[in-house]
Design a protein around this motif. Structure first.
Motif, PDB file in Angstrom:
ATOM      1  N   ASN A  69       0.794  -1.222   0.000  1.00 55.51           N
ATOM      2  CA  ASN A  69       0.000   0.000   0.000  1.00 55.51           C
ATOM      3  C   ASN A  69       0.830   1.278   0.000  1.00 55.51           C
ATOM      4  O   ASN A  69       0.326   2.339  -0.346  1.00 55.51           O
ATOM      5  N   ASN A  70       2.102   1.194   0.419  1.00 58.89           N
ATOM      6  CA  ASN A  70       2.856   2.442   0.549  1.00 58.89           C
ATOM      7  C   ASN A  70       4.168   2.450  -0.221  1.00 58.89           C
ATOM      8  O   ASN A  70       4.980   3.338  -0.036  1.00 58.89           O
ATOM      9  N   TYR A  71       4.402   1.471  -1.097  1.00 61.31           N
ATOM     10  CA  TYR A  71       5.704   1.395  -1.758  1.00 61.31           C
ATOM     11  C   TYR A  71       5.987   2.623  -2.622  1.00 61.31           C
ATOM     12  O   TYR A  71       7.134   3.019  -2.794  1.00 61.31           O
ATOM     13  N   MET A  72       4.946   3.282  -3.142  1.00 59.00           N
ATOM     14  CA  MET A  72       5.168   4.399  -4.060  1.00 59.00           C
ATOM     15  C   MET A  72       5.777   5.624  -3.382  1.00 59.00           C
ATOM     16  O   MET A  72       6.260   6.520  -4.046  1.00 59.00           O
ATOM     17  N   LYS A  73       5.760   5.685  -2.056  1.00 62.53           N
ATOM     18  CA  LYS A  73       6.337   6.862  -1.399  1.00 62.53           C
ATOM     19  C   LYS A  73       7.846   6.762  -1.250  1.00 62.53           C
ATOM     20  O   LYS A  73       8.505   7.745  -0.932  1.00 62.53           O
ATOM     21  N   ASN A  74       8.417   5.587  -1.453  1.00 58.23           N
ATOM     22  CA  ASN A  74       9.853   5.379  -1.257  1.00 58.23           C
ATOM     23  C   ASN A  74      10.545   5.082  -2.588  1.00 58.23           C
ATOM     24  O   ASN A  74      10.875   3.945  -2.898  1.00 58.23           O
ATOM     25  N   GLY A  75      10.734   6.124  -3.373  1.00 60.16           N
ATOM     26  CA  GLY A  75      11.393   5.945  -4.655  1.00 60.16           C
ATOM     27  C   GLY A  75      12.902   6.093  -4.549  1.00 60.16           C
ATOM     28  O   GLY A  75      13.411   6.811  -3.690  1.00 60.16           O
ATOM     29  N   MET A  76      13.617   5.413  -5.418  1.00 57.32           N
ATOM     30  CA  MET A  76      15.066   5.544  -5.509  1.00 57.32           C
ATOM     31  C   MET A  76      15.367   6.250  -6.823  1.00 57.32           C
ATOM     32  O   MET A  76      15.029   5.744  -7.892  1.00 57.32           O
ATOM     33  N   TYR A  77      15.967   7.418  -6.736  1.00 56.79           N
ATOM     34  CA  TYR A  77      16.227   8.212  -7.935  1.00 56.79           C
ATOM     35  C   TYR A  77      17.695   8.046  -8.305  1.00 56.79           C
ATOM     36  O   TYR A  77      18.569   8.723  -7.785  1.00 56.79           O
ATOM     37  N   LEU A  78      17.920   7.110  -9.223  1.00 54.70           N
ATOM     38  CA  LEU A  78      19.275   6.700  -9.574  1.00 54.70           C
ATOM     39  C   LEU A  78      19.469   6.782 -11.078  1.00 54.70           C
ATOM     40  O   LEU A  78      18.574   6.435 -11.847  1.00 54.70           O
ATOM     41  N   SER A  79      20.659   7.226 -11.486  1.00 60.79           N
ATOM     42  CA  SER A  79      20.973   7.160 -12.909  1.00 60.79           C
ATOM     43  C   SER A  79      21.237   5.710 -13.275  1.00 60.79           C
ATOM     44  O   SER A  79      21.755   4.918 -12.470  1.00 60.79           O
ATOM     45  N   ARG A  80      20.860   5.354 -14.483  1.00 53.22           N
ATOM     46  CA  ARG A  80      21.081   3.959 -14.941  1.00 53.22           C
ATOM     47  C   ARG A  80      22.573   3.663 -15.040  1.00 53.22           C
ATOM     48  O   ARG A  80      22.996   2.510 -14.889  1.00 53.22           O
ATOM     49  N   ILE A 101       8.335   2.082 -12.290  1.00 51.82           N
ATOM     50  CA  ILE A 101       9.261   3.130 -12.722  1.00 51.82           C
ATOM     51  C   ILE A 101       8.463   4.373 -13.105  1.00 51.82           C
ATOM     52  O   ILE A 101       7.485   4.303 -13.835  1.00 51.82           O
ATOM     53  N   LYS A 102       8.895   5.518 -12.567  1.00 50.53           N
ATOM     54  CA  LYS A 102       8.293   6.798 -12.913  1.00 50.53           C
ATOM     55  C   LYS A 102       9.416   7.793 -13.120  1.00 50.53           C
ATOM     56  O   LYS A 102      10.043   8.254 -12.166  1.00 50.53           O
ATOM     57  N   GLY A 103       9.728   8.100 -14.383  1.00 54.65           N
ATOM     58  CA  GLY A 103      10.888   8.938 -14.686  1.00 54.65           C
ATOM     59  C   GLY A 103      12.157   8.215 -14.270  1.00 54.65           C
ATOM     60  O   GLY A 103      12.383   7.068 -14.630  1.00 54.65           O
ATOM     61  N   ARG A 104      12.995   8.901 -13.479  1.00 49.58           N
ATOM     62  CA  ARG A 104      14.210   8.265 -12.949  1.00 49.58           C
ATOM     63  C   ARG A 104      13.921   7.471 -11.683  1.00 49.58           C
ATOM     64  O   ARG A 104      14.781   6.755 -11.182  1.00 49.58           O
ATOM     65  N   GLY A 105      12.726   7.599 -11.133  1.00 51.05           N
ATOM     66  CA  GLY A 105      12.393   6.936  -9.873  1.00 51.05           C
ATOM     67  C   GLY A 105      12.098   5.461 -10.055  1.00 51.05           C
ATOM     68  O   GLY A 105      11.350   5.066 -10.961  1.00 51.05           O
ATOM     69  N   ILE A 106      12.689   4.660  -9.186  1.00 48.46           N
ATOM     70  CA  ILE A 106      12.440   3.216  -9.162  1.00 48.46           C
ATOM     71  C   ILE A 106      11.780   2.881  -7.831  1.00 48.46           C
ATOM     72  O   ILE A 106      12.302   3.228  -6.770  1.00 48.46           O
TER      73      ILE A 106
END
Length: 237
Positions: free
Chosen positions: A178-189, A218-223
């Motif tokens: 239910n809450n995974y979308m709040k913890n994104g990892m913004y990493l370059s490939r 994946i949303k933009g650079r966010g994983i």
């Protein structure tokens, strides 16, 4: 790079630091004698082949330890706020064999070599903590060698995603459906590829497969990790 004056005794990451157990007066001494700098993303803190003059502590931001290969760089590990780095070369009195590169604007404090050794001699219990820290680094290095030798790129990519999440959020078990979308990892490939030990194109393909299989979003650079146990199973953890 700019120089700052920061007080150890008031540091917001002191509780995570190697120096949290020393007396207040010694923390003040370090504050007066250490060298603190602000680094922009992409800057280098130290380079391979140079002589260490002290030990480094990350106050804020993100730093990666890298080794340059013939064709590309290889990422050894990332440093979290409060952690020391540059220890191995300082203790062996050898030139740095790796580089420290800033991946997110950072504030870094450098404690001079003699001051660091004086603290160790004054607090024998810290010597045991130092041994434990070095032991952990050796374990991590051995694990990475085994991973590169025995695991395929899909397994290593899954393992790296779990590594990054733990790095950013400490406790990967906090994720729920239910809450995974709040913890994104913004990493370059590119950064992911350098720690996986493969090409950027391969990482992009692996991430697309994990997305299609429902392990990540994946949303933009966010994983965003959706299925921790699934990734752990792929990684063989």
């Amino acid at each position: 790079m700019s120089k700052n004056i920061l007080h150890c005794e008031d540091c917001n990451v002191l509780k995570n630091s190697f120096f949290c157990k020393i007396a207040f007066e010694d923390q003040k001494y370090l504050s007066l004698n250490k060298f603190c700098s602000t680094y922009k993303k992409g800057m280098t803190i130290f380079c391979s082949g140079t002589k260490p003059v002290g030990v480094y502590c990350l106050k804020q931001g993100s730093v990666k330890i890298i080794i340059y290969g013939t064709l590309k760089e290889h990422t050894i590990r990332y440093i979290k706020p409060g952690e020391l780095f540059g220890l191995d070369s300082l203790l062996t009195d050898h030139n740095f064999h790796c580089c420290a590169s800033v991946t997110e604007d950072a504030v870094v404090c450098r404690v001079n070599k003699q001051d660091f050794f004086n603290i160790l001699s004054k607090y024998p219990n810290l010597t045991f903590e130092l041994m434990s820290l070095l032991g952990k680094l050796i374990e991590e290095a051995e694990h990475k060698i085994i991973s590169l030798a025995q695991k395929n790129v899909r397994e290593r990519t899954a393992e790296s995603l779990i590594y990054f999440y733990k790095l950013f959020y400490d406790n990967i078990r906090d994720i729920s459906s239910n809450n995974y979308m709040k913890n994104g990892m913004y990493l370059s490939r590119v950064n992911i590829a350098n720690i996986v030990g493969t090409s950027t194109e391969t990482v992009i393909r692996m991430l697309s497969e994990f997305k299609n299989d429902g392990y990540i979003s994946i949303k933009g650079r966010g994983i965003f990790i959706k299925d921790v146990r699934g990734l752990e199973k792929i990684a063989g953890n």
